[in-house]
Design an enzyme around this catalytic site. Structure first.
Site, mmCIF file in Angstrom:
data_model
loop_
_atom_site.group_PDB
_atom_site.id
_atom_site.type_symbol
_atom_site.label_atom_id
_atom_site.label_comp_id
_atom_site.label_asym_id
_atom_site.label_seq_id
_atom_site.Cartn_x
_atom_site.Cartn_y
_atom_site.Cartn_z
ATOM 1 N N LYS A 210 8.751 4.421 7.551
ATOM 2 C CA LYS A 210 10.194 4.205 7.520
ATOM 3 C C LYS A 210 10.955 5.495 7.820
ATOM 4 C CE LYS A 210 12.128 1.445 4.473
ATOM 5 N NZ LYS A 210 12.695 0.867 3.229
ATOM 6 N N GLU A 216 0.620 11.570 4.739
ATOM 7 C CA GLU A 216 -0.660 11.091 5.249
ATOM 8 C C GLU A 216 -0.494 10.419 6.611
ATOM 9 O OE1 GLU A 216 -0.734 10.021 0.726
ATOM 10 O OE2 GLU A 216 0.755 10.223 2.335
ATOM 11 N N GLY A 277 8.364 -1.396 0.696
ATOM 12 C CA GLY A 277 7.137 -1.245 1.472
ATOM 13 C C GLY A 277 6.107 -2.320 1.206
ATOM 14 N N ARG A 278 5.879 -2.635 -0.078
ATOM 15 C CA ARG A 278 4.840 -3.614 -0.418
ATOM 16 C C ARG A 278 5.284 -5.042 -0.124
ATOM 17 N NH1 ARG A 278 6.891 -0.938 -4.646
ATOM 18 N NH2 ARG A 278 7.949 -2.035 -6.355
ATOM 19 N N GLU A 364 2.182 -1.937 -8.554
ATOM 20 C CA GLU A 364 3.258 -1.004 -8.227
ATOM 21 C C GLU A 364 4.612 -1.574 -8.651
ATOM 22 O OE1 GLU A 364 3.063 1.887 -4.687
ATOM 23 O OE2 GLU A 364 4.424 0.318 -3.988
ATOM 24 N N HIS A 395 -22.024 -12.501 -7.890
ATOM 25 C CA HIS A 395 -23.195 -11.640 -7.959
ATOM 26 C C HIS A 395 -22.797 -10.181 -8.169
ATOM 27 C CE1 HIS A 395 -25.929 -14.880 -6.697
ATOM 28 N NE2 HIS A 395 -24.882 -15.305 -6.000
ATOM 29 N N LYS A 520 2.743 13.301 -5.448
ATOM 30 C CA LYS A 520 3.115 13.858 -4.148
ATOM 31 C C LYS A 520 3.692 15.267 -4.298
ATOM 32 C CE LYS A 520 4.344 9.393 -2.045
ATOM 33 N NZ LYS A 520 5.458 8.628 -1.424
#
Length: 564
Positions: A210, A216, A277-278, A364, A395, A520
């Site tokens: 954005k 990153e 964002g999510r 979040e 399993h 951060k």
């Protein structure tokens, strides 16, 4: 300020929980009327919550709590574009991202749907040009591979939908000859995995950020830009500018930063601050890479499915409202029965990344310690969310579910497989084999196995403690007609809204995420120290006044090892 746990309705539920915990699910499941009452349906989606440690009285009390929390009013405030994200003074309007053209959603007096469709139209046009070969790479070759660079919500949601549709017949046919990969982690190994086997001449890169400042994402973007420039065959008519213009697109609101990076303005697709964002997979964040892979027709059906569930959430009465029911049951299990985790168990390999996406959406959003007005919560909000497709999970961690901790489980199944197989001589199809487990596991968790049953089976007494299953472990089941683009959209919106429901009742802000910021800031300090040491080539140059002894010790170990 008062909190929801101070209300009479909350106190009644606390008392009621003590009563319900004394009744085993073996008993509750014998009540046919209760079982039928504890189900709901909407447009091809069936919810069965009869295996919850709850009664119809429990549900009445939960709806009373929802009323005390102002759930309907908060739902209305969200749908009418009010700034319910109060810490950032923003509306929460991801529902507008999948609204039809003739729908209106207003924020601060402006109908935002035309702007949404303006971006969707631009994405569709660009994706069509890339897919039909009208837009080609700098050397004239079609762009058949896409690498989408982003992290968090810029990655998890789009990857979930990409994986969910890979084996859908229509989507698979539309994607023939194309590939889509995601690059999220700043670990250089992720770069190597994303680029393995790709030809820069036929690769298009989508950078999703954005602000165009996410550390990153931007380091990965610079790394891929260098890969393009260093590995592209050169000719007199193939400049750096040509390569960047033809091979990179962006999803960002920072137009200036994106163009400075070398991206053509026409290839930058925006979104808005009212899209968290999510919750952004239905914006250009997800729609651009998904349209490049599957085409706009498939993506539009996905958006239509999400809109279908949006309408159900905002228009249906609470008692038959699937997101509301899921949210209230989640709250019941965590706040009143003391279960701190929840397992998402899709019996569909196509949903291999669904749990990871909802893990972010849920944790979040609701992993908060204060109310929306800043009052410390006297109870713990949020749940630990994890999951794995069945039958793989059986399993892996189902041992704990059956005989260890009590973890409420959410089973997701589909009546029809997108890739049916039935071998000659087999008693059932592969999908029926899968679904046999979908139906059996909830009953095994709920009913368990008693010592009396073991005795009747002749199990040796010394194995009774090991083979006894206590049962009484809650679950719910979601059964969809089929797995396709429309139902994937429904599933996404169902879980997005159930998160909002829990947040509304807890009265937390489910749409900010201040908890991700501190790490951060501290990483910036470490980064500066690493730069200083690398530049001086002196591992002892760490300024220990900036770090506690533990961190200083580890930094010295790291830097010393790196020098060898």
């Amino acid at each position: 300020m008062s909190v929801i746990s101070d209300t009479v309705q909350w106190k009644r539920l606390e008392e009621h929980a003590q009563v319900v915990q004394g009744v085993h699910l073996r008993t509750l499941l014998q009540d046919k009327d209760r079982c039928y009452a504890m189900s709901a349906e909407h447009n091809g989606v069936v919810l069965d919550y009869s295996r919850q440690n709850a009664t119809t009285e429990t549900m009445d009390m939960l709806f009373d709590l929802a009323s005390a929390a102002g759930l309907e009013e908060k739902r209305t405030r969200m749908g009418t574009g009010q700034h319910i994200n109060n810490t950032e003074d923003r509306a929460v309007m991801h529902i507008a991202l999948r609204a039809p053209r003739d729908k209106a959603f207003h924020i601060d007096g402006e109908n935002v749907v035309p702007a949404v469709h303006g971006v969707l139209d631009r994405v569709a046009a660009f994706a069509a040009k890339v897919r039909n070969g009208e837009w080609v790479g700098a050397t004239g070759k079609p762009l058949t591979s896409v690498v989408s660079i982003g992290i968090g919500g810029s990655y998890l949601g789009p990857e979930f939908v990409f994986e969910a549709l890979r084996t859908d017949p229509e989507a698979s046919a539309a994607a023939e000859g194309r590939s889509l990969r995601f690059l999220a982690n700043v670990d250089p190994v992720d770069v190597a995995r994303a680029l393995a086997g790709l030809n820069p001449e036929t690769t298009l890169v989508v950078i999703v950020s954005k602000t165009f400042t996410t550390a990153e994402t931007m380091l990965n973007a610079r790394t891929i830009r260098r890969w393009l420039l260093d590995n592209m065959p050169r000719s007199a008519r193939c400049s750096d500018a040509d390569i960047l213009r033809q091979h990179i697109a962006a999803v960002s609101t920072a137009i200036g930063k994106a163009t400075d990076f070398g991206i053509a303005a026409d290839n930058i697709f925006g979104f808005w601050d009212w899209v968290g964002g999510r919750y952004s997979v239905c914006s250009a964040v997800g729609v651009l890479p998904l349209s490049l892979q599957y085409g706009s027709a498939v993506v539009n059906r996905f958006l239509a499915g999400a809109h279908d569930m949006d309408r159900h959430f905002f228009e249906s009465p609470l008692r038959t409202n699937l997101p509301v029911l899921l949210g209230l049951l989640g709250l019941w299990n965590s706040s009143f029965l003391g279960h701190s985790a929840r397992a998402i168990l899709p019996y569909a390999q196509a949903l291999v990344r669904f749990a990871a996406h909802i893990q972010q959406v849920d944790m979040e959003s609701n992993g908060k310690r204060v109310t929306a007005d800043g009052t410390p919560l006297p109870f713990v909000a949020g749940e630990i969310v994890f999951g794995e497709p069945g039958t793989n999970g059986q399993h892996s961690f189902y041992q704990l579910l059956h005989q260890g901790r009590v973890v409420p489980a959410e089973f997701i199944g589909f009546c029809r497989s997108p890739q049916p197989v039935h071998l000659d001589g087999e008693s059932v199809s592969n999908h029926d084999e899968l679904m046999s487990n979908f139906f059996a596991q909830p009953d095994a968790l709920a009913v368990g196995k008693t010592v009396a049953e073991l005795e009747r089976e002749g199990v040796p007494p010394h194995l009774h403690p090991h083979k006894e299953f206590p049962g009484n472990r809650p679950s719910l089941s979601l059964l969809f007609s089929e797995l396709n683009a429309f139902s994937v959209g429904q599933l996404l919106a169902l879980y997005e809204h159930r998160v909002a429901v829990q947040g509304f009742v807890w009265n937390v802000n489910s749409f900010d995420q201040w908890g991700v910021e501190l790490g951060k800031v501290l990483a910036n300090r470490v980064r500066a120290q690493l730069h200083t040491v690398r530049t001086s080539q002196d591992p002892s140059a760490v300024d220990e006044t900036h770090f506690n002894p533990s961190t200083s010790f580890l930094l010295h170990k790291y830097l010393s090892a790196a020098q060898k």
